[in-house]
Motif scaffolding. Structure first.
Motif, PDB file in Angstrom:
ATOM      1  N   TYR A 175       0.844  -1.196   0.000  1.00  0.00           N
ATOM      2  CA  TYR A 175       0.000   0.000   0.000  1.00  0.00           C
ATOM      3  C   TYR A 175       0.882   1.249   0.000  1.00  0.00           C
ATOM      4  N   GLU A 176       0.639   2.133  -0.985  1.00  0.00           N
ATOM      5  CA  GLU A 176       1.418   3.373  -1.077  1.00  0.00           C
ATOM      6  C   GLU A 176       0.885   4.428  -0.110  1.00  0.00           C
ATOM      7  N   VAL A 177      -0.405   4.380   0.165  1.00  0.00           N
ATOM      8  CA  VAL A 177      -1.042   5.347   1.068  1.00  0.00           C
ATOM      9  C   VAL A 177      -1.494   4.612   2.328  1.00  0.00           C
ATOM     10  N   ASP A 178      -1.255   5.235   3.471  1.00  0.00           N
ATOM     11  CA  ASP A 178      -1.688   4.635   4.728  1.00  0.00           C
ATOM     12  C   ASP A 178      -3.161   4.940   4.974  1.00  0.00           C
TER      13      ASP A 178
END
Length: 781
Positions: A686-689
């Motif tokens: 996942y690039e975004v939390d």
């Protein structure tokens, strides 16, 4: 001797260099038996252009001593409806079919190699007509063979007939395991099995690990399976957890999970991911639960509760992370034991719901029940088509990888926003299959050049020859006729058991028939046809559009239309006349499917709710708007719909205001506010939390293992920073005062209600205000 056998399943093995097919069956006396077919051999086809004997001789030269090519026979076949010359190439060992496939494909004059990827025992089932849940009569001779756990072993001498008759009573067993997962997600190399619960028609039985060593209870479980000798083993998510866990666990202990009807056989993972138990149907009911669209989280307790077989209020409900804590507490341990028993019983009862339908699908497709449970709809349709192709002398195309190709779908007539009364839903029965039949649509009837006698589809212009009848048309006609006969027999049936069985049969036929269009447009389909799928929807759009115009000409107001139905309101006495006109014009069956006393639409397509004249409320589209809503938000949305349909918009507004006030007063349960989200990727991918990713990472840090493909439940708590930073695994939050109530009001409750209420001109501020009128307080006296 001549005997009758009821087929359960197939398997095969190679004995002394030759394949033997095992037909696992029950005889008329109720004995569990196996019939051995020793004479059937694997084969495949080569479509050829050129001198037949020259090509055949080249193929013979490819023969290998390990599995010689025993026969090369010229045959006349059809391929996509066209006559072709082919060679039927036979060998000895099934595994060598794929080896020969590649070398035969290189022979000069061979255009294409086909049917080399059909599993050997399924090939036999197709060719012989012997399939699960049918009887067959055969001349057999009994033999002695101690490698099978059955009453009798027979060699098949001659097959006489295959027929349908009353089934024998099958033994069914459901099971469920619990493991001691002190350190998070269970590890079979470390964490012992503490409970194995079993349920049969005789009731429950448990194997309890009292002393920490699970080897004894696993052995006791194996012994029980052998002694009870079930024909069907039921589980729920056993493919994803129970079987792989048990197999890995016994492997670590140097023991075999030997529970099949062949000596030394263990469960093994096969086609469609299911685990096969030799001689028994090992069915993971989760495969059938996927069709229950109303249940979003497909846990055993949720599905059993929804279907009414085991309400949550009448069973022990535990979370997986609570099991070690409860197991260590002598007082609470009995709750874990009951929880396991409730799971086993729920699974057994779900089997009573799902199996009758599954059995009918198996009888239609020939796909054994354990495989069918986990196979997609596309594969189910395909096995039916493969059987029909054999009857029609049609060659079966290979499955190939294709690039995605989009095409325009069904017509949706924009809804007229607001509340409408006395609305009639006119529904075309099986519209897409009917279009396929009427216009002879299929990959074998498609004409790409000039055509003097073709059906030409609107908009897209694809052409399909009018005759002879295509592959799809012939099969669909037979299925529709069979369904009519079944429904007629159902009306004439005297007892409830027969009626229920026939109802399951007609439902299975309907589901399969309606799946043909989707199959034709499925990229994985052997009989794929983008042009066919595109033409079907084009004709569908034309029919719906013309039907709507006809309704308006007859004085009806069309308030919505979607794919194969239109919603109209007007004079009730003229509805039947309208139905007859539309049916006559398009030569398709159409009926009044529903009558709504009141129905409302938002501005969005495929989203409406209606109240029928018998008091039932239908909700379409709303519940699927967002997957990241908590249960309270979903409940509020449903209750808002009910208030509008049963009372008024003002009542719906009051309902939401009261919910907002309850949240502000902290009158809620944390369970109502849990947001469930799937982890479709590994956490490091996942690039975004996002909130669910942050919650999953916190769960891992707290000692709970969370994996890709699973779900994480979280709540939003008070604090500074982004919402995602304030996402906590729900099982770590015990104090309700930590909950960020404003988040749930602003981002969950009010937006869920506004999806509906904004269509009635309601503002968010109206829902958030208390609506308290000080004068009304004084006027009460």
């Amino acid at each position: 001797m001549i005997k009758d056998f009821y087929v359960l399943d197939f398997s095969y093995d190679v004995e002394e260099g030759k394949p033997v097919i095992y037909i696992w069956s029950v005889d008329r006396e109720g004995n569990r038996v196996v019939v051995l077919e020793r004479n059937f051999r694997p084969y495949f086809y080569a479509v050829i252009d050129g001198e037949v004997e020259t090509i055949a001789e080249e193929v013979r030269r490819l023969s290998k001593p390990e599995s010689p090519i025993t026969r090369v026979e010229p045959v006349e076949k059809k391929y996509y409806g066209e006559p072709v010359k082919a060679l039927r190439i036979e060998t000895v060992i099934p595994a060598y079919v794929r080896t020969y496939r590649d070398s035969v494909a290189k022979v000069k004059g061979v255009r294409e190699v086909l049917e080399a990827d059909i599993r050997f025992y399924m090939r036999y089932s197709i060719d012989s007509g012997i399939r699960p849940f049918y009887w067959f009569q055969a001349e057999v001779e009994e033999v002695k063979d101690n490698k099978f756990r059955v009453k009798h072993v027979y060699n098949l001498v001659k097959l006489l007939k295959v027929f349908e008759d009353e089934p024998p009573r099958l033994r069914v067993m459901a099971f469920d395991i619990e493991v001691y997962n002190k350190y998070g997600f269970p590890d079979p190399r470390r964490d012992p099995v503490i409970l194995i619960g079993v349920w049969t028609e005789e009731g429950g039985r448990q194997f309890i690990n009292e002393d920490g060593d699970d080897l004894k209870i696993i052995r006791d479980f194996i012994k029980f399976v052998k002694e009870y000798d079930p024909d069907v083993i039921l589980g729920y998510n056993t493919t994803g957890f129970d079987w792989p866990y048990l197999l890995e666990r016994v492997k670590a202990r140097n023991v075999k999970l030997e529970i099949g009807r062949k000596v030394n056989s263990e469960p093994s993972q096969g086609t469609y991911g299911h685990f096969s138990v030799v001689g028994r149907l090992n069915v993971d009911l989760m495969g059938f639960a996927y069709s229950v669209e109303e249940v979003k989280v497909k846990s055993l307790d949720n599905v059993a509760d929804y279907l009414g077989v085991m309400p949550k209020s009448k069973r022990v409900n535990l979370e997986w992370y609570q099991i070690p804590e409860y197991w260590n507490d002598k007082e609470k341990r009995k709750l874990v034991i009951q929880y396991n028993m409730d799971d086993a019983k729920s699974t057994y009862l779900l089997g009573e719901v799902f199996l009758p339908f599954g059995e009918q699908l198996t009888m239609l497709t020939g796909l054994p029940l354990d495989q069918l449970a986990m196979a997609s709809v596309g594969y189910r349709v395909e096995w039916l088509l493969m059987r029909e192709a054999f009857k029609f002398n049609e060659l079966i195309p290979n499955r190939v990888e294709r690039e995605y190709e989009g095409y325009k779908g069904g017509l949706v007539i924009s809804p007229k926003q607001g509340v409408h009364e006395n609305v009639y839903v006119l529904d075309f029965s099986s519209m897409y299959p009917s279009i396929m039949i009427k216009y002879n649509i299929g990959p074998d009837t498609l004409v790409k050049g000039e055509c003097e006698d073709c059906w030409v589809s609107p908009e897209v212009g694809h052409k399909f020859r009018k005759s002879p009848e295509g592959f799809y048309k012939r099969i669909l006609q037979r299925l529709i006729q069979e369904r009519r006969e079944v429904k007629k027999a159902m009306d004439e049936a005297k007892d409830e058991f027969t009626k229920r069985k026939l109802d399951e049969r007609q439902r299975a036929i309907k589901v399969m028939t309606n799946a043909f269009y989707g199959y034709m447009g499925w990229l994985g389909a052997r009989w794929y046809s983008k042009e066919g799928a595109e033409a079907v929807t084009a004709w569908g759009r034309e029919i719906i559009s013309a039907s709507a115009k006809l309704a308006e000409q007859e004085g009806f107001e069309v308030i919505y239309g979607d794919t194969d139905s239109i919603f109209v309101k007007g004079n009730e006495e003229k509805v039947d006349k309208l139905v007859k006109e539309i049916s006559s014009k398009f030569e398709l069956e159409i009926k009044v499917d529903k009558k709504y006393k009141k129905v409302f639409f938002t501005e969005n397509k495929k989203r409406y709710a209606g109240l029928t004249f018998d008091g039932k409320i239908d909700i379409v589209g709303f519940e699927a708007v967002r997957g990241d809503w908590c249960e309270l938000a979903k409940d509020i949305q449903r209750e808002v719909i009910e208030k509008i349909l049963l009372y008024s918009v003002d009542d719906a507004i009051r309902l939401v205001r009261e919910a907002v006030m309850r949240l502000r007063r902290k009158e809620f349960k944390i369970e109502e506010l849990i947001i469930w989200k799937s982890l479709d990727k590994g956490l490091d991918e996942y690039e975004v939390d996002a909130p669910h990713v942050v919650a999953a990472k916190k769960a891992i840090k707290a000692g709970y293992a969370i994996f890709k493909g699973g779900k994480i439940g979280y709540v939003i708590v008070k604090g500074a920073g982004k919402v995602s930073d304030r996402a906590e695994p729900y099982f770590t939050v015990k104090d309700p005062s930590r909950i960020d109530v404003d988040y749930y009001i602003d981002k969950q409750i009010v937006p869920a209600a506004m999806r509906i209420l904004e269509s009635f001109g309601v503002k968010e501020s109206t829902l958030k205000s208390s609506g308290f009128d000080i004068m009304s307080f004084f006027n009460k006296k």
